[in-house]
Scaffold this motif. Structure first.
Motif, PDB file in Angstrom:
ATOM      1  N   VAL A 259      34.573  30.850  37.134  1.00 39.37           N
ATOM      2  CA  VAL A 259      35.644  31.732  37.286  1.00 39.37           C
ATOM      3  C   VAL A 259      35.635  32.001  39.045  1.00 39.37           C
ATOM      4  O   VAL A 259      34.651  31.715  39.667  1.00 39.37           O
ATOM      5  CB  VAL A 259      35.449  33.263  36.878  1.00 39.37           C
ATOM      6  N   GLU A 263      38.115  36.889  40.040  1.00 37.87           N
ATOM      7  CA  GLU A 263      38.204  37.081  38.570  1.00 37.87           C
ATOM      8  C   GLU A 263      36.866  37.737  38.247  1.00 37.87           C
ATOM      9  O   GLU A 263      36.830  38.739  37.308  1.00 37.87           O
ATOM     10  CB  GLU A 263      38.175  35.689  37.901  1.00 37.87           C
ATOM     11  N   TRP A 264      35.689  37.308  38.875  1.00 44.45           N
ATOM     12  CA  TRP A 264      34.593  38.004  38.500  1.00 44.45           C
ATOM     13  C   TRP A 264      34.447  39.160  38.788  1.00 44.45           C
ATOM     14  O   TRP A 264      33.770  40.048  37.954  1.00 44.45           O
ATOM     15  CB  TRP A 264      33.103  37.173  39.337  1.00 44.45           C
TER      16      TRP A 264
END
Ligand code: SF4
Ligand code: SF4
Lengths: 467, 441
Positions: A259, A263-264
């Motif tokens: 990711v 996104e994380w």
């Protein structure tokens, strides 16, 4: 020319690679953390080569330590080197953060760096000024320098960002851009009057003023406090749409992961991630500005309205010099995507688009965003410079836009090269090249127009004085 | 001196001080930001100038990317050496083996480029994953009818110096495999890499003396010349760190004697010519050498005067790869009135450092395998005005306001020979006398 008729020779071997290895990207990110010293866990050569390669572009001291594997460490494991290395670095540099990247070698023999770090911390529990540790797994057989870069960004965020009550603050993952571009973005954040964390910020550490004494760890870098605060932001802006997806393709052992940092943060701290292509050109910059406006609730400052206006004016003044020209554009995937978006605005056809990256989504990104006309464009993913050269001999572009390594192709074709991105090894000022937002685009546009004009003037039988 | 790690203290000495024998030839300390590269690098820099050979790096991509066209070794003909070939190993190759990929790569590249020989460098992980590179090379050698030579150079197996040795062994495999008619006064030049065309300057000198250069190893090198190298009467070795091993092997097997020389600075350059004449015991050659030296020096000395006047009393720090070069530099600096205050090398040996101790003035700092922390402290302490080194030292010097002269692989101005000495003086002058320093002092 009908591009579909061109046969692309396929070689098993790499001939003049258009990519670098993963620990280089990670080291760059570590240089963008305040008080951090990068260490490459593996043998000496990798660190030295990477330093040398970066020095030729940034023209700055580039202290990157190596745990310096010997034959013995390769057979019995590198933990002794690991510990000794950290001890020695701490003695000489007293870093606040240690950024540790692995190599092909340490990964192949199965070094477990997170475990080694945990062990080190454990053994030195009583030590009050233990540095923080950030780690990136960067075997180069899994991906390029860009995968290493994003892996390190993710690694830093994972180990440092802290969740907290949300506040009016923006995270900006600006990707692999020039120090000058970073400075431009920081200025813009200030102009919007918003609290922010830009990461990684190597705008000063890799483009320093002159010193009186040698600074072991150069000033600059995103402050640790600000990286921590990323968990409290109201939103994240992330430049680049390919990011580290390439390393997913390279992996066969461990298919999960991958990711991006944005996104994380979204998955773990529920911070909305606004992913977009790098703002080169008017439309991409508009998109970025609109996101800034909606996140901050502040209108785009007057200064940028003027910059945008001047850029449109410049486009118009020079549109005829560039229209219909064919370009070969090459470099990292996210960079070429951004460049294509810009070239589409000014009527230059990217006849060859090439990247050493192998995310597998370059073509899809270009087409789904309508940045190119597939009929007129040859897309070369996972390309090396020799394949590009062969392609360029057939397609005969009018101009090359990319890093300095393509110079030999431009020279052979007798066409101009406009140097962008990294590395620029054969000119000064690489770190000061601007590409982003209205102002950066302006500079880039002027350079492209002038390169074409210079070509025309030099090939004209008349040494004319007006355009 | 807290900036010097305990374990490194024995690698640093001061002329006239208590430490007499410098500890050297050691592996770099873990965590020390050594300026050294690796075994692979050593082998690559030595073999790289062989211009009609295919050089392919078997391993992941980095090692190849970082060494693409990295040196300014010029060729008067083919330029195959300037291309960077690699098997670019991926995870699946690491898991299942990369030998087949190597075979296919060699197959296609040899067919495409028709080289006279191929050098196959294996880097760090190749040994670990257990590819049988030797047998792939043997097979390709048979199939293609050219020498395909494995260069086993995993970076962790020693230092850059070991890489030199491995390169010498690779060249030695070629030597003695071809016999060409070779004129009477024939020498091989070992250890000049034709940076900025330096070899061509030397060829000119030897030609004027009436000496035939049989093979240049490896500057502007050709496979067939190397194969015929055993037919020369003498090996003239510069940069002994890298090439002495080859000279010794050739002495043993083919009874070709060797001489150590340096082409840098007036004294050493002249000795290089005289020594060759002496070796051939020819008055004729000696006369020609004397004439040449007289002419060249007659031109050079007056040309150096203005530089010497301006630079007199300035202080220099030297940190280069080989110690032999460092020694020549001390002498060349004296010629333009400059004093050496720091001198170090990545790969010097005990004898080199002894010579340095004898040559240099008291209190000169001598250092083996240094790092940025130490180097920056040394130049500060000794108030150096100039730093002579390679790419990795340049930003250190500039950042703290010191002049810099590139004495490494990437320079574009020849520094060898008499004209080279003048170029050196000009470059030192340009960096020391530039007005820009007033803004940092
Ligand atoms: S140490 Fe090994 S992997 Fe690193 S550059 Fe040298 S040979 Fe390549
Ligand atoms: S071994 Fe891997 S990490 Fe080291 S230089 Fe080569 S590709 Fe890069």
């Amino acid at each position: 020319m009908q591009t579909s008729t061109i046969k692309k020779p396929t070689y098993v071997s790499s001939r003049n690679a258009c990519k670098l290895c993963a620990p280089l990207g990670a080291s760059l990110v570590f240089k963008g953390i305040e008080g951090c010293i990068p260490m490459i866990h593996g043998s000496q050569g990798c660190a030295t080569y990477i330093r040398r390669y970066m020095i030729s572009h940034y023209k700055e001291p580039m202290d990157i330590a190596s745990s310096n594997f010997s034959e013995e460490s390769t057979i019995y494991g590198g933990n002794r080197n690991f510990v000794q290395s950290i001890d020695n670095i701490r003695k000489q540099y007293s870093p606040k953060v240690m950024g540790i990247a692995s190599t092909c070698l340490s990964e192949t023999i199965g070094e477990d760096i997170p475990a080694l770090i945990a062990e080190y911390k454990d053994k030195n529990q009583d030590d009050t000024d233990l540095p923080l540790f950030v780690h990136a797994a960067t075997p180069s057989y899994q991906g390029t320098h860009m995968d290493g870069f994003h892996e390190a960004v993710l690694g830093a965020v994972k180990s440092l960002a802290e969740e907290g009550e949300k506040e009016m603050r923006i995270n900006l993952f600006s990707g692999f851009i020039s120090p000058a571009d970073i400075r431009g973005l920081k200025e813009m954040m200030k102009d919007f009057g918003v609290k922010y964390t830009l990461f990684p910020d190597y705008s000063e550490s890799l483009d320093n003023p002159c010193w009186k004494d040698y600074h072991l760890i150069p000033e600059g870098g995103t402050p640790i406090e600000e990286i921590r605060a990323m968990g409290k932001a109201a939103g994240t802006i992330e430049f680049g749409t390919v990011l580290n997806k390439g390393s997913l393709v390279g992996r066969i052992l461990n298919k999960n992961g991958c990711v991006s940092a944005g996104e994380w943060l979204q998955n773990n701290f529920f911070i909305e991630n606004h992913n977009m292509i790098m703002p080169v050109g008017i439309e991409a910059t508009d998109r970025f500005m609109m996101t800034m406006e909606s996140l901050t609730g502040t209108k785009m400052p007057e200064k940028y309205i003027l910059q945008r206006g001047r850029l449109v004016d410049a486009y118009i003044d020079s549109h005829k010099y560039v229209f219909g020209k064919k370009a070969m554009v090459y470099g990292e995937e996210d960079l070429v995507i951004a460049l294509c978006s810009f070239l589409a605005e000014i009527g230059i056809t990217p006849a060859i688009i090439a990247s050493g990256g192998e995310s597998g989504i370059l073509k899809k990104e270009l087409i789904s965003r309508s940045l190119i006309d597939p009929e007129k464009t040859m897309i070369m993913a996972g390309a090396d410079f020799e394949s590009m050269r062969e392609m360029a001999q057939e397609i005969r572009p009018d101009i090359l836009i990319g890093n300095s390594k393509g110079y030999y192709i431009a020279r052979e074709l007798g066409v101009p090269l406009v140097r962008v991105g990294f590395p620029v090894h054969d000119r000064v000022g690489g770190p000061r090249i601007k590409h982003l937002c209205y102002e950066g685009t302006q500079e880039l546009f002027d350079r492209i127009v002038n390169a074409l004009l210079e070509y025309k003037q030099e090939h004209s039988p008349v040494g004319y004085k007006y355009m | 001196m807290s900036y010097i790690l305990e374990e490194r203290k024995k690698q640093i000495a001061r002329v006239g001080g208590t430490v007499k024998d410098i500890d050297c030839g050691k592996v770099s300390l873990a965590g020390s930001v050594s300026q050294r590269a690796c075994v692979f690098c050593g082998s690559r820099v030595v073999l790289y100038p062989v211009a009609d050979a295919l050089h392919i790096i078997h391993g992941p991509i980095g090692c190849a990317s970082y060494t693409w066209d990295i040196r300014g070794s010029l060729s008067s003909g083919p330029e195959l050496h300037r291309l960077s070939f690699s098997t670019d190993l991926r995870e699946k190759d690491v898991v299942f083996g990369g030998a087949e990929k190597l075979r296919q790569s060699l197959d296609e590249l040899i067919d495409r480029h028709k080289p006279k020989a191929a050098f196959v460098y294996s880097t760090c992980i190749v040994g670990v994953i257990g590819d049988d590179v030797e047998s792939v090379c043997a097979q390709m050698e048979q199939e293609k009818g050219i020498p395909v030579i494995p260069v086993q150079a995993p970076g962790f197996q020693g230092s850059k110096k070991d890489g030199y040795k491995i390169a010498c062994e690779a060249i030695f495999k070629l030597v003695g495999t071809l016999d060409k008619p070779t004129p009477k006064y024939s020498i091989n030049i070992l250890g000049d890499f034709n940076l900025a065309g330096e070899l061509w300057i030397l060829l000119e000198y030897y030609k004027k003396m009436g000496i035939h250069v049989n093979a240049s190893i490896t500057g502007d090198g050709r496979v067939d010349d190397i194969r015929n190298a055993h037919n020369a009467s003498l090996n003239v070795v510069q940069c002994s760190g890298s090439m002495i091993h080859l000279a010794k092997m050739m002495k043993e097997k083919y009874d070709v004697p060797f001489l150590r020389v340096s082409y840098f600075g007036i004294e050493d350059m002249s000795d290089a010519l005289y020594d060759v004449a002496k070796f051939f015991k020819s008055e004729e050659l000696m006369d020609a050498a004397r004439k040449l030296v007289r002419e060249e020096i007659g031109r050079l000395i007056p040309a150096l005067v203005p530089y010497k006047e301006a630079l007199s009393g300035k202080r220099a720090a030297i940190y280069v790869g080989g110690a032999f070069k460092a020694i020549s530099l001390v002498k060349a600096l004296r010629l333009i009135g400059m004093k050496t205050v720091v001198i170090g090398s990545q790969t010097g040996d005990k004898d080199d450092y002894k010579m340095i101790q004898e040559l240099c003035d008291d209190d000169t700092i001598i250092v083996d395998d240094s790092n940025p922390v130490e180097l920056s402290a040394f130049v500060k302490e000794t108030k150096a005005d100039l730093f002579i080194g390679g790419v990795k030292e340049r930003p250190i010097a500039y950042k703290i306001g010191l002049g810099f002269c590139d004495h490494n692989h990437e320079r574009k101005e020849p520094l060898a020979g008499y004209d080279g000495m003048l170029n050196f003086a000009k470059e030192v002058y340009a960096t020391c006398m530039s007005p820009v320093w007033k803004f940092v002092k």
